[in-house]
Design an enzyme around this catalytic site. Structure first.
Site, short mmCIF file in Angstrom:
data_model
loop_
_atom_site.label_atom_id
_atom_site.label_comp_id
_atom_site.label_asym_id
_atom_site.label_seq_id
_atom_site.Cartn_x
_atom_site.Cartn_y
_atom_site.Cartn_z
N TYR A 1 -61.89 11.07 -48.00
CA TYR A 1 -62.82 11.29 -49.09
C TYR A 1 -64.25 11.35 -48.55
CZ TYR A 1 -58.96 9.89 -52.21
OH TYR A 1 -57.74 9.79 -52.87
N LEU B 1 -56.55 10.80 -66.14
CA LEU B 1 -57.36 11.64 -67.04
C LEU B 1 -57.20 13.12 -66.70
CD1 LEU B 1 -60.65 9.52 -67.18
CD2 LEU B 1 -58.76 9.56 -68.82
N THR C 1 -60.49 13.95 -71.00
CA THR C 1 -61.66 13.44 -71.70
C THR C 1 -62.02 14.34 -72.87
OG1 THR C 1 -63.23 14.68 -70.32
CG2 THR C 1 -62.58 12.47 -69.56
N LYS D 1 -63.65 17.20 -72.68
CA LYS D 1 -64.97 17.83 -72.54
C LYS D 1 -64.91 19.25 -71.99
CE LYS D 1 -65.72 15.62 -68.01
NZ LYS D 1 -66.52 14.62 -67.28
#
Length: 314
Positions: free
Chosen positions: A57, A208, A214, A216
């Protein structure tokens, strides 16, 4: 914040954790280190005790940020990191990169240095394809690291049931990290029941659906260059999942966001130990954490979820 057993490992974890992929800064669009640090600090203030990162990452950057928040309170935080993808060829015609235990231990020690700690609570194999040479190398390295006391629990990050079984030789496997959400229920078929049966802890990534749940995103949403979601709007499944999200939106209310619904859903499965949504800001973290205290679903809620998500393409 509720806490759960991480399988048979003896480790107790907050049921909402902190997923530190996005804060690496190379896969989820723009992110500022100062905001990332505030987000992690807020998570800890709200009772989160589990942070999940990986060497790959941000090419180690996520681990160096995690080091800053665990300093001076290391024994209060369960730190999970992963090895196996850093520098991997990813070409099936190439020889395996992590084909010897020494290579894995070297990668592990690099993570220790970045995290500024002398042990890891949970160390995962981050290779999700089943290559027998790499699997054996990881199993040997895991056994050594546990014997030395430098790792408390070992796991594999995968959605491949055969790989989970291969890693659980002799009951070696403590934890599985897998993708599971309202929009990806594949794990319910084999892996989650297997983990429950064998006392294997489950860390849920993608609860999610990388932000989809979410509510959105729209058909007009565009993701920046370098974001792992950049090509989503061109994919056939994208509109299908947007439609599913719209059908699920009725489960939200002024007192319960759609994201909280999605997190509560994965936490409802008895095999799940902890869900690790990402959070770039304190506000996102606060919304994630609220899922730990919301009431369970009604029977009508569950029926709606089944009608919208069961049997859909994964």
């Amino acid at each position: 914040m509720e806490h759960r057993a991480l399988g048979k490992s003896g480790i107790q974890v907050s049921e909402i954790g902190f997923g530190a992929w996005a804060i690496g800064g190379d896969a989820w669009g723009p992110v500022e280190d100062t905001a990332s640090l505030r987000a992690m600090e807020r998570a800890l203030e709200l009772g989160v005790n589990f942070i999940d990162t990986a060497d790959v990452y941000g090419n180690g950057h996520s681990e160096t940020l995690v080091a800053q928040v665990i300093k001076n309170r290391r024994d209060q935080i369960v730190v999970a990191t992963k090895g196996g993808l850093m520098g991997h060829h990813r070409d099936p015609n190439q020889d395996p990169v992590y084909d010897r235990p020494e290579k894995i231990i070297s990668a592990f020690e690099d993570s220790l240095r970045r995290l500024e700690t002398d042990y890891i609570d949970v160390y995962f194999d981050h290779i999700w394809w089943n290559n027998p040479r790499e699997t054996e190398a990881f199993l040997t390295a895991f056994a050594q690291l546990k014997q030395e006391g430098r790792v408390r629990a070992v796991g594999v990050s995968t959605g491949d049931f055969a790989y989970v079984q291969a890693f659980n030789q002799g009951g070696m496997l403590d934890v599985v990290q897998l993708d599971y959400s309202l929009l990806n229920r594949k794990a319910e078929t084999h892996i989650l029941p297997y983990c429950q049966q064998h006392g294997i802890g489950v860390v849920v990534r993608g609860p999610l659906r990388m932000g989809m749940l979410t509510g959105k995103f729209t058909a007009e949403t565009r993701f920046p260059e370098g974001d792992v979601r950049h090509d989503w709007p061109q994919e056939d499944w994208y509109q299908t999942q947007l439609d599913q999200v719209e059908q699920l939106r009725v489960l939200s209310s002024p007192h319960r966001s759609l994201g909280e619904v999605a997190l509560r859903f994965v936490l409802n499965h008895p095999a799940v130990s902890v869900a690790i949504p990402g959070g770039k800001t304190p506000e996102q973290v606060e919304q994630n954490v609220r899922a730990s205290t919301r009431p369970l679903f009604t029977e009508d809620d569950l029926q709606l979820i089944e009608s919208v998500t069961a049997g859909k393409p994964k």
